[in-house]
Write an enzyme that holds these catalytic residues in place. Structure first.
Site, mmCIF file in Angstrom:
data_model
loop_
_atom_site.group_PDB
_atom_site.id
_atom_site.type_symbol
_atom_site.label_atom_id
_atom_site.label_comp_id
_atom_site.label_asym_id
_atom_site.label_seq_id
_atom_site.Cartn_x
_atom_site.Cartn_y
_atom_site.Cartn_z
ATOM 1 N N TYR A 34 2.995 10.331 0.806
ATOM 2 C CA TYR A 34 4.119 9.812 1.581
ATOM 3 C C TYR A 34 5.439 10.341 1.016
ATOM 4 O O TYR A 34 6.008 9.790 0.073
ATOM 5 C CB TYR A 34 4.137 8.286 1.581
ATOM 6 C CG TYR A 34 2.894 7.636 2.150
ATOM 7 C CD1 TYR A 34 2.051 8.320 3.026
ATOM 8 C CD2 TYR A 34 2.555 6.336 1.813
ATOM 9 C CE1 TYR A 34 0.910 7.721 3.550
ATOM 10 C CE2 TYR A 34 1.429 5.720 2.332
ATOM 11 C CZ TYR A 34 0.608 6.421 3.197
ATOM 12 O OH TYR A 34 -0.515 5.818 3.708
ATOM 13 N N LYS A 73 -3.313 5.960 -3.417
ATOM 14 C CA LYS A 73 -4.383 6.851 -3.013
ATOM 15 C C LYS A 73 -4.479 8.058 -3.932
ATOM 16 O O LYS A 73 -3.508 8.413 -4.603
ATOM 17 C CB LYS A 73 -4.165 7.286 -1.562
ATOM 18 C CG LYS A 73 -4.033 6.073 -0.620
ATOM 19 C CD LYS A 73 -3.743 6.452 0.800
ATOM 20 C CE LYS A 73 -3.556 5.199 1.645
ATOM 21 N NZ LYS A 73 -2.275 4.520 1.370
ATOM 22 N N ASP A 103 0.841 -1.202 0.000
ATOM 23 C CA ASP A 103 0.000 0.000 0.000
ATOM 24 C C ASP A 103 0.872 1.246 0.000
ATOM 25 O O ASP A 103 1.872 1.319 0.719
ATOM 26 C CB ASP A 103 -0.904 0.018 1.228
ATOM 27 C CG ASP A 103 -1.719 1.299 1.301
ATOM 28 O OD1 ASP A 103 -2.607 1.482 0.444
ATOM 29 O OD2 ASP A 103 -1.444 2.137 2.181
#
Length: 336
Positions: free
Chosen positions: A51, A77, A46
């Site tokens: 990030y 995401k 994931d």
């Protein structure tokens, strides 16, 4: 497609640390950590553009580029767009503060529109060096992150990102989608809608030994009733559960530290590791399909696998319940 049909192993890899979460991780160490996960048999990874402003995706793409693509699952995401421009000023990351202060300095903007959703996926594909994303989570629509603006963000996603992801899933471009959040309210709101049709959600930090009451009482019944699934992120509560200083991306409060100490005292009496307690508690709920602890060092992968396989005595779980350290209705391993 049900998340249980996509995720073959209940242990996945959370990539937030690869974005230099809390510290600057050397490149070789980051790549070796992903390699250790692969060697362990982990096949669910994931990620998110947020990030480290794309750093985690870049590193994961480098580490997995030569692996057989059909053998692993990637989720990432949408909701943030990583730009080529550099932003040297302070960033408003809400409750996540400066957790990625050591990441790339690229500008990151928030946008949950239809066009931004497609652009975000395109950017992730390039950074991850892959031809497809399996699962897409809509990232961080939560009151604690956006304050009073979170409902406006949710509305933008409802009319923009959600229909796009529904269409991409129905066309077979992606396999599944849902929210990727650290508060239950947005998932509850999504599940109350007649349309669209999510496949589940990633819930970080809200179904853990240290914080699970609201998710247990409100969200998990909704998920189960709809035949969906939850991926649990942050099962160690930003590290607080396993002796780290942080809870919810900030220094842990005295109350949290006291709860950790109480759980650890019982764990020590029963010869149980705190990692095993954390992972196995989250997975005991039938709505949870996988846990994705983060790792920034190769050795952490073996620890997580050992924790998942550890034999935890039923007496430990009963002691936690008797001490009031878990919700009385929480499913516990080996206890009906």
């Amino acid at each position: 497609m049900a998340l249980t049909d996509i995720l073959s192993d209940r242990l996945g890899f959370g990539a937030a640390p690869l974005g230099n979460m809390f510290r600057a991780i050397p490149e070789d160490e980051a790549l070796a950590t992903v390699e250790a996960a692969w060697d362990d048999g982990i096949r669910y990874f994931d990620n998110a553009p947020f990030y480290g402003a794309g750093l985690a995706e870049i590193r994961m793409g480098q580490a997995l580029k030569d692996k057989p693509r059909d053998e692993y699952v990637i989720s990432t995401k949408i909701g943030r767009i990583v730009l080529d421009t550099i932003d040297d000023g302070p960033r408003d990351n809400g409750e996540k503060g400066d957790v990625f202060a050591h990441g790339r300095r690229n500008t990151v903007i928030n946008d949950y529109s239809a066009d931004a959703t497609l652009r975000s996926i395109e950017g992730s594909l390039k950074r991850l060096q892959t031809d497809r994303i399996d699962i897409v989570w809509v990232h961080d629509i939560a009151q604690d992150f956006y304050g009073d603006e979170w409902l406006a963000m949710f509305e933008q996603a409802r009319t923009g990102a959600f229909p796009v992801l529904d269409r991409l899933r129905d066309e077979g471009v992606i396999k599944a989608w849902g929210l990727g959040v650290n508060r239950v309210e947005a998932v509850e709101l999504l599940l109350d809608l007649d349309a669209p049709r999510p496949d589940g959600s990633l819930l970080a930090g809200r179904y853990t030994l240290l914080d699970h009451a609201r998710a247990l009482e409100r969200l998990m019944p909704m998920v189960a009733a709809r035949g969906l699934g939850i991926v649990v992120g942050g099962p160690y509560s930003s590290g607080a559960l396993v002796g780290g200083p942080n809870f919810e991306y900030a220094p842990a409060s005295p109350e949290i530290l006291a709860k950790v100490a109480a759980i650890k005292a019982i764990a020590d009496r029963h010869g149980v590791s705190m990692k095993a307690a954390g992972l196995q508690f989250s997975l005991a709920n039938p709505a949870v399909v996988a846990v994705i602890p983060g790792a920034s060092r190769p050795g952490r992968i073996a620890e997580d696998r050992a924790a998942l396989d550890e034999q935890v005595p039923v007496a430990f779980w009963r002691a936690l319940r008797d001490a009031g350290l878990v919700h009385p209705a929480a499913p516990l391993p080996g206890i009906d």
